[in-house]
Design a protein around this motif. Structure first.
Motif, PDB file in Angstrom:
ATOM      1  N   ALA A 202      58.255  38.676  28.199  1.00 47.17           N
ATOM      2  CA  ALA A 202      59.047  39.133  29.344  1.00 47.17           C
ATOM      3  C   ALA A 202      58.130  39.113  30.569  1.00 47.17           C
ATOM      4  O   ALA A 202      57.278  39.989  30.725  1.00 47.17           O
ATOM      5  N   LEU A 203      58.284  38.124  31.413  1.00 50.95           N
ATOM      6  CA  LEU A 203      57.317  37.913  32.494  1.00 50.95           C
ATOM      7  C   LEU A 203      57.430  38.926  33.626  1.00 50.95           C
ATOM      8  O   LEU A 203      56.475  39.135  34.374  1.00 50.95           O
ATOM      9  N   ARG A 204      58.607  39.541  33.765  1.00 50.25           N
ATOM     10  CA  ARG A 204      58.745  40.562  34.809  1.00 50.25           C
ATOM     11  C   ARG A 204      58.169  41.881  34.326  1.00 50.25           C
ATOM     12  O   ARG A 204      58.442  42.303  33.201  1.00 50.25           O
ATOM     13  N   LYS A 205      57.409  42.545  35.161  1.00 50.90           N
ATOM     14  CA  LYS A 205      56.726  43.775  34.782  1.00 50.90           C
ATOM     15  C   LYS A 205      57.721  44.825  34.300  1.00 50.90           C
ATOM     16  O   LYS A 205      58.718  45.120  34.957  1.00 50.90           O
ATOM     17  N   GLY A 206      57.456  45.385  33.113  1.00 50.35           N
ATOM     18  CA  GLY A 206      58.292  46.428  32.559  1.00 50.35           C
ATOM     19  C   GLY A 206      59.553  45.939  31.885  1.00 50.35           C
ATOM     20  O   GLY A 206      60.248  46.717  31.222  1.00 50.35           O
ATOM     21  N   ASN A 207      59.864  44.650  32.021  1.00 47.34           N
ATOM     22  CA  ASN A 207      61.095  44.115  31.432  1.00 47.34           C
ATOM     23  C   ASN A 207      60.944  44.009  29.919  1.00 47.34           C
ATOM     24  O   ASN A 207      59.880  43.659  29.409  1.00 47.34           O
ATOM     25  N   LEU A 208      62.023  44.299  29.191  1.00 45.62           N
ATOM     26  CA  LEU A 208      62.001  44.235  27.734  1.00 45.62           C
ATOM     27  C   LEU A 208      62.760  43.031  27.191  1.00 45.62           C
ATOM     28  O   LEU A 208      62.766  42.805  25.981  1.00 45.62           O
ATOM     29  N   ILE A 209      63.425  42.270  28.059  1.00 47.63           N
ATOM     30  CA  ILE A 209      64.195  41.106  27.617  1.00 47.63           C
ATOM     31  C   ILE A 209      63.331  39.858  27.761  1.00 47.63           C
ATOM     32  O   ILE A 209      62.924  39.489  28.860  1.00 47.63           O
ATOM     33  N   VAL A 210      63.054  39.210  26.632  1.00 48.99           N
ATOM     34  CA  VAL A 210      62.081  38.124  26.611  1.00 48.99           C
ATOM     35  C   VAL A 210      62.707  36.737  26.712  1.00 48.99           C
ATOM     36  O   VAL A 210      61.985  35.745  26.835  1.00 48.99           O
ATOM     37  N   ASN A 211      64.038  36.640  26.664  1.00 50.44           N
ATOM     38  CA  ASN A 211      64.694  35.329  26.630  1.00 50.44           C
ATOM     39  C   ASN A 211      64.393  34.517  27.886  1.00 50.44           C
ATOM     40  O   ASN A 211      64.343  35.052  28.990  1.00 50.44           O
ATOM     41  N   SER A 212      64.245  33.220  27.727  1.00 50.64           N
ATOM     42  CA  SER A 212      63.974  32.339  28.862  1.00 50.64           C
ATOM     43  C   SER A 212      65.101  32.396  29.875  1.00 50.64           C
ATOM     44  O   SER A 212      64.866  32.291  31.082  1.00 50.64           O
ATOM     45  N   SER A 213      66.330  32.583  29.401  1.00 48.04           N
ATOM     46  CA  SER A 213      67.477  32.660  30.309  1.00 48.04           C
ATOM     47  C   SER A 213      67.437  33.913  31.171  1.00 48.04           C
ATOM     48  O   SER A 213      68.157  34.016  32.154  1.00 48.04           O
ATOM     49  N   GLN A 214      66.586  34.879  30.776  1.00 49.19           N
ATOM     50  CA  GLN A 214      66.451  36.121  31.536  1.00 49.19           C
ATOM     51  C   GLN A 214      65.073  36.224  32.191  1.00 49.19           C
ATOM     52  O   GLN A 214      64.579  37.312  32.470  1.00 49.19           O
ATOM     53  N   GLY A 215      64.447  35.061  32.410  1.00 49.27           N
ATOM     54  CA  GLY A 215      63.164  35.044  33.110  1.00 49.27           C
ATOM     55  C   GLY A 215      61.952  35.172  32.218  1.00 49.27           C
ATOM     56  O   GLY A 215      60.855  35.444  32.701  1.00 49.27           O
TER      57      GLY A 215
END
Length: 486
Positions: A462-475
């Motif tokens: 999950a490239l966005r800091k603190g994000n828990l969604i790892v899918n490529s479609s979600q960044g």
């Protein structure tokens, strides 16, 4: 003069998270010590140059994806982080044994659902749960797929919690994707940092296609000596088209669209410049309801008219078998531990994440009262779409989620907001390594008398800091995953 280790000099470490690189005392773990020192010999500018080369390599190879909900259609390079994840031999043995156990149990579950339905009669899995599933296919009742295999290829998503334990987040057994990125990540890392592989005894991932084809040929239709296998794709505009073409190329088989095939006398043929060629094994990358307009969606232009009739006659193997999606349902996931006990008489090796299914009255009440502490997921979505993370929602959004659940409780499950483990990931904006949450998708190929698990898998970030969604479609992005041989 040796360069200072500047790559990790400003690495911000949250001791409340399970960091794969550092232990609780802030020391580099033994398995990463050599890698940490080897990477540390590079300056930030060196690393940026290597990173740019990796991106250029991905772009030139066409390693891209498409996000469906964007206003404009454009391909993106699949984000790749050059600092690999390492899994020790003992930990991997535990993971591999656990995913094979789940795949075997789910295959038996699927056979039972389409035959005797013993697990439903025993009340282990509710009948209503299956009857209300859009992915249960009445057309599959009584059919026996070649070799008795339904979920030939499975993608099991695994996380490590802050307690250090591995948990299964979900089972993907319809058309799991991502394995091509595993192979491409390894190739890109070898080009950028070839020397680091001399310091570790890492299992290869390049034998996946060979093992996949071998297992597919084991489930060939009866009476076929040398089977012809093809990969069926929806076409070049599909988000996973790169993977479809990559797998066909590496297996040495044809990549086809529905218009390249036809059915005659309940046999499937491929159009070639040398004339018709019979197809025996169809690795399809399109959903059930699109595979045959004569049997399912009449408006489908992606499938092959008459394909299902050929399948019913036993003249072709479809991989994965139609109807596997009923066991792919996130509501069914809640019963997988019981499914393992019912069919195998074993305790689950890998734990499930605590999951509340909103069709159960007590679960529904709990979810509605505790949305702030939960992740709410639709049971039939993929790619991270439709997920609501409670502590990130506004008051208005919380009410909207509550109303959606009340309107269709069967459609939703909820899980606690878990603290996924983190891994050092290079962030271009800050030009430094930072903690980012990760998971792992393993790939299991199940055959009638053996199984193969790719010793690597896809570590998603999950490239966005603190994000828990790892899918490529979600960044999200990915890393190369090293499984050590010893």
């Amino acid at each position: 003069m040796q360069k200072r280790n500047t790559l990790f000099s400003s690495y911000p470490r949250d001791p409340g998270l399970f960091d794969e690189l550092f232990d609780q005392e802030g020391k580099v773990t033994k398995v990463y010590s050599k890698l940490f020192n080897l990477y540390g010999k590079n300056s930030i500018s060196d690393y940026l140059e290597l990173n740019n080369k990796a991106k250029a390599s991905f772009f030139n190879q066409g390693i891209t994806f498409q996000v469906y909900n964007e206003a404009t259609t454009r391909e993106k390079i699949f984000p790749f982080d050059l600092f690999p994840r390492i899994i020790g031999a003992e930990e991997w043995a535990h993971i591999e044994k656990g995913v094979v156990q789940r795949c075997r149990a789910l295959n038996l579950f699927l056979h039972d659902l389409y035959h005797e339905k013993e697990i439903l009669k025993a009340g282990v899995v509710p009948l209503e749960l299956i009857n209300s599933s859009e992915n249960y296919l009445e057309q599959m009742v009584g059919l026996d797929p070649p070799g008795g295999i339904y979920n030939h290829i499975s993608g099991t998503d695994i996380i490590r919690h802050k307690d250090g334990e591995f948990y299964v987040l979900e089972d993907n057994i319809r058309c799991p994707s991502g394995v091509s990125y595993v192979l491409s990540n390894r190739a890109a890392l070898k080009r950028a940092f070839f020397g680091v592989f001399n310091h570790y005894d890492v299992h290869t991932v390049t034998n996946y296609a060979e093992n996949l084809l071998d297992q597919l040929e084991r489930v060939k239709p009866g009476g076929v000596d040398v089977p012809t296998c093809v990969v069926l794709t929806p076409g070049m505009y599909n988000s996973a088209f790169y993977e479809h073409s990559y797998l066909a190329k590496t297996m040495g088989v044809e990549l086809v669209e529905g218009r390249d095939l036809y059915v005659e006398n309940d046999f499937v043929y491929m159009k070639t410049i040398m004339g018709p060629r019979r197809v025996d094994i169809l690795y399809r990358r399109i959903d059930d309801h699109f595979i045959d307009p004569l049997e399912f969606r009449q408006d489908s232009a992606l499938g092959v008219p008459g394909l299902f009739a050929a399948y019913k006659k036993g003249n072709i193997t479809i991989v994965n078998a139609p109807g596997t999606g009923v066991a792919d349902d996130k509501a069914v996931y809640t019963y997988v531990p019981d499914i393992i006990r019912f069919y195998l008489g074993e305790e689950p090796i890998l734990k499930n994440v605590q999951t509340y299914h909103c069709s159960r009255k007590e679960d529904l009440e709990y979810v509605l009262d505790n949305i702030r502490e939960l992740v709410v997921k639709p049971v039939d979505e993929a790619g991270g779409y439709g997920i609501s993370i409670g502590n990130c929602l506004t008051d208005t959004e919380v009410e909207e989620v509550r109303q959606s659940i009340r309107n269709a409780p069967r459609k939703y499950v909820a899980q606690p907001i878990l603290s996924l483990s983190v891994h050092p990931t290079f962030i271009e904006e800050s030009q430094s390594f930072e903690q980012r949450h990760i998971d792992l998708r393993t790939f299991t190929v199940l055959g009638p008398d053996s199984s193969y698990v790719l010793k690597g898998g896809l570590t998603r970030v999950a490239l966005r800091k603190g994000n828990l969604i790892v899918n490529s479609s979600q960044g999200g992005g990915s890393k190369d995953t090293w499984v050590l041989q010893k």
